[in-house]
Motif scaffolding. Structure first.
Motif, PDB file in Angstrom:
ATOM      1  N   MET A   1       0.816  -1.200   0.000  1.00 10.31           N
ATOM      2  CA  MET A   1       0.000   0.000   0.000  1.00 10.31           C
ATOM      3  C   MET A   1       0.859   1.263   0.000  1.00 10.31           C
ATOM      4  O   MET A   1       0.371   2.326  -0.293  1.00 10.31           O
ATOM      5  N   SER A   2       2.150   1.158   0.325  1.00 11.06           N
ATOM      6  CA  SER A   2       2.938   2.374   0.429  1.00 11.06           C
ATOM      7  C   SER A   2       3.120   3.056  -0.920  1.00 11.06           C
ATOM      8  O   SER A   2       3.325   4.258  -0.970  1.00 11.06           O
ATOM      9  N   ARG A   3       3.073   2.315  -2.030  1.00  9.58           N
ATOM     10  CA  ARG A   3       3.180   2.967  -3.339  1.00  9.58           C
ATOM     11  C   ARG A   3       1.987   3.890  -3.577  1.00  9.58           C
ATOM     12  O   ARG A   3       2.117   4.933  -4.190  1.00  9.58           O
ATOM     13  N   ILE A   4       0.832   3.495  -3.094  1.00 10.17           N
ATOM     14  CA  ILE A   4      -0.357   4.342  -3.203  1.00 10.17           C
ATOM     15  C   ILE A   4      -0.185   5.575  -2.324  1.00 10.17           C
ATOM     16  O   ILE A   4      -0.496   6.691  -2.721  1.00 10.17           O
ATOM     17  N   GLY A   5       0.333   5.395  -1.135  1.00  8.09           N
ATOM     18  CA  GLY A   5       0.491   6.500  -0.192  1.00  8.09           C
ATOM     19  C   GLY A   5       1.457   7.565  -0.664  1.00  8.09           C
ATOM     20  O   GLY A   5       1.343   8.726  -0.281  1.00  8.09           O
ATOM     21  N   ARG A   6       2.433   7.202  -1.497  1.00  5.36           N
ATOM     22  CA  ARG A   6       3.418   8.184  -1.968  1.00  5.36           C
ATOM     23  C   ARG A   6       2.858   9.124  -3.031  1.00  5.36           C
ATOM     24  O   ARG A   6       3.403  10.197  -3.257  1.00  5.36           O
ATOM     25  N   LYS A   7       1.774   8.736  -3.701  1.00  6.26           N
ATOM     26  CA  LYS A   7       1.217   9.578  -4.754  1.00  6.26           C
ATOM     27  C   LYS A   7       0.495  10.771  -4.134  1.00  6.26           C
ATOM     28  O   LYS A   7      -0.359  10.610  -3.275  1.00  6.26           O
ATOM     29  N   PRO A   8       0.821  11.993  -4.578  1.00  4.19           N
ATOM     30  CA  PRO A   8       0.071  13.152  -4.065  1.00  4.19           C
ATOM     31  C   PRO A   8      -1.358  13.144  -4.598  1.00  4.19           C
ATOM     32  O   PRO A   8      -1.630  12.569  -5.648  1.00  4.19           O
ATOM     33  N   LEU A   9      -2.234  13.739  -3.877  1.00  2.00           N
ATOM     34  CA  LEU A   9      -3.654  13.757  -4.212  1.00  2.00           C
ATOM     35  C   LEU A   9      -4.047  15.179  -4.575  1.00  2.00           C
ATOM     36  O   LEU A   9      -3.920  16.091  -3.764  1.00  2.00           O
TER      37      LEU A   9
END
Length: 143
Positions: A1-9
């Protein structure tokens, strides 16, 4: 899940995001939603983007990093577009109709099944498809 968390929103236009000590809330054209902050994930807002950083590299912290980012993305979707579920009703004599805030389903029982819609959920019927829409994913049964 950390790859998702690194993407800015990216925060859409017309949406106001407020970050407090215990919650992240968004206000948009479809309403207000908020999500509780996690202690291991730091959320910052700059240049119309939300960024998420975790305080460590343990398994729980990495999972919370992606989870909080995904919850915030869903929250922004809810206040801009809303959420929708489409249910297809197939069968001889099976049908759905809307009467006020109640869905009346004919599903082969000896009597029609009536279901009262929760507050904040709208329904419409298009041929054999029942469409439920609202801003709250919890009410619509989405995970």
């Amino acid at each position: 899940m950390s790859r998702i968390g690194r993407k800015p929103l990216e925060v859409p236009k017309g949406v106001t995001v407020t970050i407090t000590g215990e919650a992240i809330s968004a206000k948009g054209p479809k309403g207000n939603l908020s999500v509780k902050k996690h202690g291991d994930v730091e959320v910052t807002q700059a240049d119309g983007e939300l960024t998420f950083t975790r305080k460590g590299n343990l398994g729980d912290q990495r999972a919370a990093h992606g989870l909080i980012r995904a919850l915030c993305a869903n929250m922004l979707t809810g206040v801009t577009k809303g959420f929708e579920r489409q249910l297809e009703i197939n069968g001889v004599g099976y049908k759905a109709e809307i009467k006020g805030a109640t869905i009346v389903l004919s599903l082969g029982y000896s009597h029609p099944v009536e279901f009262k819609l929760p507050e904040g959920v709208a329904a419409k019927v298009d041929k054999n498809i029942l469409i439920l829409s609202g801003i709250d994913r919890q009410v619509l049964g989405a995970a």
